[in-house]
Design a protein around this motif. Structure first.
Motif, PDB file in Angstrom:
ATOM      1  N   GLU A 181       0.521  -0.918  -3.530  1.00  0.00           N
ATOM      2  CA  GLU A 181      -0.708  -0.774  -4.430  1.00  0.00           C
ATOM      3  C   GLU A 181      -1.088  -0.837  -5.813  1.00  0.00           C
ATOM      4  O   GLU A 181      -1.513  -1.033  -6.490  1.00  0.00           O
ATOM      5  CB  GLU A 181      -1.588   0.871  -3.695  1.00  0.00           C
ATOM      6  CG  GLU A 181      -1.263   0.784  -2.720  1.00  0.00           C
ATOM      7  CD  GLU A 181      -2.739   0.031  -2.389  1.00  0.00           C
ATOM      8  OE1 GLU A 181      -3.779   0.214  -2.719  1.00  0.00           O
ATOM      9  OE2 GLU A 181      -2.377  -0.095  -0.592  1.00  0.00           O
ATOM     10  N   ILE A 182       0.055  -0.380  -6.597  1.00  0.00           N
ATOM     11  CA  ILE A 182      -0.029  -0.579  -7.917  1.00  0.00           C
ATOM     12  C   ILE A 182      -0.014  -1.743  -8.233  1.00  0.00           C
ATOM     13  O   ILE A 182      -0.325  -2.196  -9.387  1.00  0.00           O
ATOM     14  CB  ILE A 182       1.660   0.361  -8.670  1.00  0.00           C
ATOM     15  CG1 ILE A 182       1.608   1.353  -8.140  1.00  0.00           C
ATOM     16  CG2 ILE A 182       1.995  -0.179  -9.937  1.00  0.00           C
ATOM     17  CD1 ILE A 182       1.037   2.637  -9.368  1.00  0.00           C
ATOM     18  N   ILE A 183       0.371  -2.769  -7.520  1.00  0.00           N
ATOM     19  CA  ILE A 183      -0.035  -4.007  -8.286  1.00  0.00           C
ATOM     20  C   ILE A 183      -1.057  -5.159  -8.263  1.00  0.00           C
ATOM     21  O   ILE A 183      -1.088  -6.728  -9.141  1.00  0.00           O
ATOM     22  CB  ILE A 183       1.677  -5.272  -6.880  1.00  0.00           C
ATOM     23  CG1 ILE A 183       1.909  -6.615  -7.449  1.00  0.00           C
ATOM     24  CG2 ILE A 183       0.399  -5.176  -5.750  1.00  0.00           C
ATOM     25  CD1 ILE A 183       3.001  -7.143  -6.885  1.00  0.00           C
ATOM     26  N   LYS A 184      -1.944  -4.207  -7.573  1.00  0.00           N
ATOM     27  CA  LYS A 184      -2.998  -4.770  -7.195  1.00  0.00           C
ATOM     28  C   LYS A 184      -3.867  -4.270  -9.233  1.00  0.00           C
ATOM     29  O   LYS A 184      -4.712  -5.015  -8.809  1.00  0.00           O
ATOM     30  CB  LYS A 184      -4.247  -4.394  -5.846  1.00  0.00           C
ATOM     31  CG  LYS A 184      -3.327  -4.621  -4.958  1.00  0.00           C
ATOM     32  CD  LYS A 184      -4.091  -3.790  -3.630  1.00  0.00           C
ATOM     33  CE  LYS A 184      -3.467  -3.777  -2.619  1.00  0.00           C
ATOM     34  NZ  LYS A 184      -4.195  -3.589  -1.110  1.00  0.00           N
ATOM     35  N   THR A 185      -3.784  -3.516  -9.448  1.00  0.00           N
ATOM     36  CA  THR A 185      -3.871  -2.649 -10.456  1.00  0.00           C
ATOM     37  C   THR A 185      -3.364  -2.636 -11.586  1.00  0.00           C
ATOM     38  O   THR A 185      -3.684  -2.907 -12.745  1.00  0.00           O
ATOM     39  CB  THR A 185      -4.734  -0.994 -10.406  1.00  0.00           C
ATOM     40  OG1 THR A 185      -3.992  -0.260  -9.689  1.00  0.00           O
ATOM     41  CG2 THR A 185      -5.911  -1.577  -9.191  1.00  0.00           C
TER      42      THR A 185
ATOM     43  N   ASN B 217      12.499  -6.885  -9.614  1.00  0.00           N
ATOM     44  CA  ASN B 217      12.606  -6.873  -8.171  1.00  0.00           C
ATOM     45  C   ASN B 217      11.373  -6.117  -7.562  1.00  0.00           C
ATOM     46  O   ASN B 217      11.290  -6.131  -5.670  1.00  0.00           O
ATOM     47  CB  ASN B 217      13.525  -6.063  -8.363  1.00  0.00           C
ATOM     48  CG  ASN B 217      14.753  -5.438  -6.978  1.00  0.00           C
ATOM     49  OD1 ASN B 217      14.580  -4.929  -5.844  1.00  0.00           O
ATOM     50  ND2 ASN B 217      15.575  -6.728  -6.774  1.00  0.00           N
ATOM     51  N   GLU B 218      10.409  -5.214  -8.033  1.00  0.00           N
ATOM     52  CA  GLU B 218      10.078  -3.810  -7.368  1.00  0.00           C
ATOM     53  C   GLU B 218       8.315  -5.232  -6.652  1.00  0.00           C
ATOM     54  O   GLU B 218       8.353  -5.131  -5.139  1.00  0.00           O
ATOM     55  CB  GLU B 218       9.153  -3.195  -7.205  1.00  0.00           C
ATOM     56  CG  GLU B 218       9.911  -2.147  -7.949  1.00  0.00           C
ATOM     57  CD  GLU B 218       9.702  -0.690  -8.915  1.00  0.00           C
ATOM     58  OE1 GLU B 218       9.754   0.065  -8.568  1.00  0.00           O
ATOM     59  OE2 GLU B 218       8.911  -1.369  -9.790  1.00  0.00           O
ATOM     60  N   MET B 219       7.938  -6.087  -7.407  1.00  0.00           N
ATOM     61  CA  MET B 219       7.315  -7.231  -6.793  1.00  0.00           C
ATOM     62  C   MET B 219       7.812  -8.132  -5.918  1.00  0.00           C
ATOM     63  O   MET B 219       7.474  -8.577  -5.211  1.00  0.00           O
ATOM     64  CB  MET B 219       6.510  -7.670  -7.746  1.00  0.00           C
ATOM     65  CG  MET B 219       6.596  -6.793  -9.201  1.00  0.00           C
ATOM     66  SD  MET B 219       5.673  -8.086 -10.045  1.00  0.00           S
ATOM     67  CE  MET B 219       5.294  -7.131 -11.798  1.00  0.00           C
ATOM     68  N   TYR B 220       9.349  -8.245  -5.878  1.00  0.00           N
ATOM     69  CA  TYR B 220      10.141  -9.394  -4.823  1.00  0.00           C
ATOM     70  C   TYR B 220       9.725  -8.786  -3.747  1.00  0.00           C
ATOM     71  O   TYR B 220       9.629  -9.138  -2.770  1.00  0.00           O
ATOM     72  CB  TYR B 220      10.923  -9.102  -5.483  1.00  0.00           C
ATOM     73  CG  TYR B 220      11.850 -10.283  -4.286  1.00  0.00           C
ATOM     74  CD1 TYR B 220      11.984 -11.765  -4.322  1.00  0.00           C
ATOM     75  CD2 TYR B 220      12.572  -9.566  -2.997  1.00  0.00           C
ATOM     76  CE1 TYR B 220      12.246 -12.712  -3.530  1.00  0.00           C
ATOM     77  CE2 TYR B 220      13.800 -10.455  -2.339  1.00  0.00           C
ATOM     78  CZ  TYR B 220      13.540 -12.128  -2.347  1.00  0.00           C
ATOM     79  OH  TYR B 220      14.201 -12.282  -1.314  1.00  0.00           O
ATOM     80  N   LEU B 221      10.014  -7.445  -3.489  1.00  0.00           N
ATOM     81  CA  LEU B 221      10.448  -6.583  -2.311  1.00  0.00           C
ATOM     82  C   LEU B 221       8.606  -6.569  -1.671  1.00  0.00           C
ATOM     83  O   LEU B 221       8.971  -6.224  -0.377  1.00  0.00           O
ATOM     84  CB  LEU B 221      10.663  -5.229  -2.236  1.00  0.00           C
ATOM     85  CG  LEU B 221      12.232  -4.903  -2.915  1.00  0.00           C
ATOM     86  CD1 LEU B 221      12.693  -3.439  -3.413  1.00  0.00           C
ATOM     87  CD2 LEU B 221      12.415  -6.047  -1.444  1.00  0.00           C
ATOM     88  N   VAL B 222       7.619  -6.217  -2.274  1.00  0.00           N
ATOM     89  CA  VAL B 222       6.161  -6.675  -1.835  1.00  0.00           C
ATOM     90  C   VAL B 222       6.057  -7.487  -1.356  1.00  0.00           C
ATOM     91  O   VAL B 222       5.630  -7.336  -0.052  1.00  0.00           O
ATOM     92  CB  VAL B 222       5.130  -6.170  -3.465  1.00  0.00           C
ATOM     93  CG1 VAL B 222       3.420  -6.459  -2.871  1.00  0.00           C
ATOM     94  CG2 VAL B 222       5.291  -4.800  -3.262  1.00  0.00           C
ATOM     95  N   ALA B 223       6.810  -8.955  -2.048  1.00  0.00           N
ATOM     96  CA  ALA B 223       6.699 -10.421  -1.497  1.00  0.00           C
ATOM     97  C   ALA B 223       7.104 -10.075  -0.001  1.00  0.00           C
ATOM     98  O   ALA B 223       6.455 -10.629   0.786  1.00  0.00           O
ATOM     99  CB  ALA B 223       6.936 -11.151  -2.689  1.00  0.00           C
TER     100      ALA B 223
END
Length: 488
Positions: free
Chosen positions: A366-370, A378-384
């Motif tokens: 959710e955070i990556i959207k806003t 690393n957190e973005m990688y795990l989202v992907a």
């Protein structure tokens, strides 16, 4: 005497029957012929065909001759190769006779493609042929086409025999290795955001008056930003950097001092307003903001903006620059600069540094959207990784990471991988040019140029990546070489 002539005619007729007797083409000789050790290869624009034609089970009438013609065929495309002649023993003797007669068969194929069949013995013929390569041959079949010659002026064809359904493999498609890189875990996510406060001061003064001109509105913006950050449970403010800038009128020395004092004045306001300690503030000042003026002029519709930029670029002394601007067209341009371009240069920038808390994957989605800046790579990688690799969401996560952290090597490389997997080679190239010394980027640059068809540059980058220790580059170099061999 008459009886003797009759006997002579009978003997002659018998000889002719033996020599040129009717064919026994009712027998399908191809059923008795087999092909072994078949090879078809492509090299340097040539298709090479090789096979052993096994005749062990062939029972050829001694007066027959079997012409076997290999044929390459695909749709409307057809090429007959050099034929093979298998001769019966009697037919061979007839063909070897030196005199000519009507309908005599003349064999044009080389001697190695001719063979006299000795029924009951093991015989084979090693056959080789070449033809210019054409793309249609990728889907071509190999047939044996035969003709049986059993008399001097007659012949009969037999059904074709399929030897190979597909003689060549499909075009080689390289399988380049271009993996995403797993970013390291960021133990402390230190972040910052920079804002500008365009505050007004009395000419020559540095006191911050909250109710002077538009200061109340500007300070309200500052208050909204700071309060939102202070109340955000996902981050903790650590410190502030206050920067002061001035516009170019007046002297360089006075403007430098003015920018210092106004920055310090704004820092005191922030300290008193929000209760932060003095050691949480760093104050810096830069005097006249010529870079800001240049950018504004370049983006403007001023008629003589080239002359203004030339003065900024080529007159090193700040005070002399200002004098040259005043002298332009009797001060008309300077008045425009003074009223429209200089006020935004008089400002205080403030950078707020903070630490973002860790997020689990569901929170991060959710955070990556806003507010992607609160996440680590690393957190973005795990989202992907929560999405299928061929999904738009998978690629988008890496695109956001690169946009959020444009100077991070791993972000640029992962964004390039995403573009390459969709064959957006020019977009990938833009990302990779930011990190030219990375072995992983060198490997991907090789893939970029391979996809562009520039195999020479692709090989250069793969070789550089190999020398730099990239494990995937060696595999990719081999794939490139195989592709080049297949397309020679």
């Amino acid at each position: 005497m008459k009886r003797k002539n009759i006997y002579t005619l009978i003997i002659a007729a018998t000889t002719l029957f033996v020599a040129f007797g009717t064919t026994t083409a009712q027998v399908n000789y191809l059923d008795q012929v087999s092909v072994e050790n078949q090879t078809v290869s492509k090299k340097a624009g040539t298709t090479n065909i090789g096979m052993d034609v096994n005749l062990n089970n062939l029972k050829l009438n001694k007066n027959d001759m079997l012409i076997i013609t290999p044929v390459i065929v695909s749709g409307q495309n057809e090429v007959e190769l050099e034929p093979i002649a298998v001769k019966g023993t009697l037919r061979n003797k007839v063909l070897e006779r030196p005199f000519e007669w009507k309908g005599k068969t003349h064999l044009a194929m080389p001697a190695e493609n001719q063979l006299v069949r000795r029924n009951g013995t093991n015989q084979s013929l090693n056959y080789n042929a070449t033809l210019p390569y054409a793309d249609w041959q990728r889907d071509a079949q190999l047939l044996l086409r035969t003709e049986v010659v059993g008399c001097a002026d007659c012949s009969e064809a037999q059904p074709d025999k399929l030897i190979s359904q597909k003689i060549l493999p499909d075009k080689f498609i390289p399988d380049y290795r271009m993996p995403y890189i797993v970013p390291e875990v960021e133990e402390v996510k230190a972040r910052s955001e920079t804002f500008s406060a365009h505050l007004n001061y009395i000419v020559g003064r540095h006191d911050l008056l909250p109710n002077f001109q538009n200061n109340a509105a500007e300070l309200a913006k500052v208050d909204k930003i700071v309060q939102e950050l202070k109340k955000d449970p996902d981050l903790t403010i650590t410190d502030f950097t206050i920067s002061g800038y001035a516009s170019p009128e007046d002297t360089k020395e006075r403007n430098l001092l003015l920018s210092q004092r106004r920055a310090e004045s704004f820092a005191r306001y922030m300290e008193n307003k929000y209760g932060y300690t003095r050691n949480q503030f760093k104050v810096e000042w830069f005097g006249e903001d010529w870079n800001g003026l240049r950018k504004a002029v370049v983006a403007s519709n001023l008629i003589n903006k080239d002359a203004i930029v030339d003065i900024i670029d080529n007159v090193p002394d700040f005070d002399a620059r200002d004098a040259r601007l005043i002298a332009l067209d009797n001060g008309q341009t300077y008045n425009r600069l003074l009223h429209d371009f200089y006020p935004p240069l008089r400002r205080n920038d403030y950078n707020i540094a903070f630490i973002s808390r860790p997020f689990n994957v569901e929170e991060a989605k959710e955070i990556i959207k806003t507010r992607p800046k609160l996440l680590s790579l690393n957190e973005m990688y795990l989202v992907a990784k929560t999405y299928p690799e061929d999904s738009p969401q998978y690629k988008k996560a890496f695109d956001i990471a690169c946009k959020t952290f444009p100077d991070a090597e791993v972000a640029c490389i992962n964004a390039a991988v995403g573009e390459l997997r969709e064959d957006n080679v020019d977009d990938a190239l833009q990302h990779l040019q930011k990190c030219p010394d990375s072995p992983a980027a060198m490997n991907l640059m090789g893939v970029v140029y391979a996809k562009k068809g520039d195999t020479a540059r692709a090989k250069q980058f793969f070789d550089k990546a190999i020398q730099a220790g990239n494990a995937d580059a060696r595999h990719n170099a081999e794939q490139l070489q195989q592709y080049m061999d297949d397309n020679m």
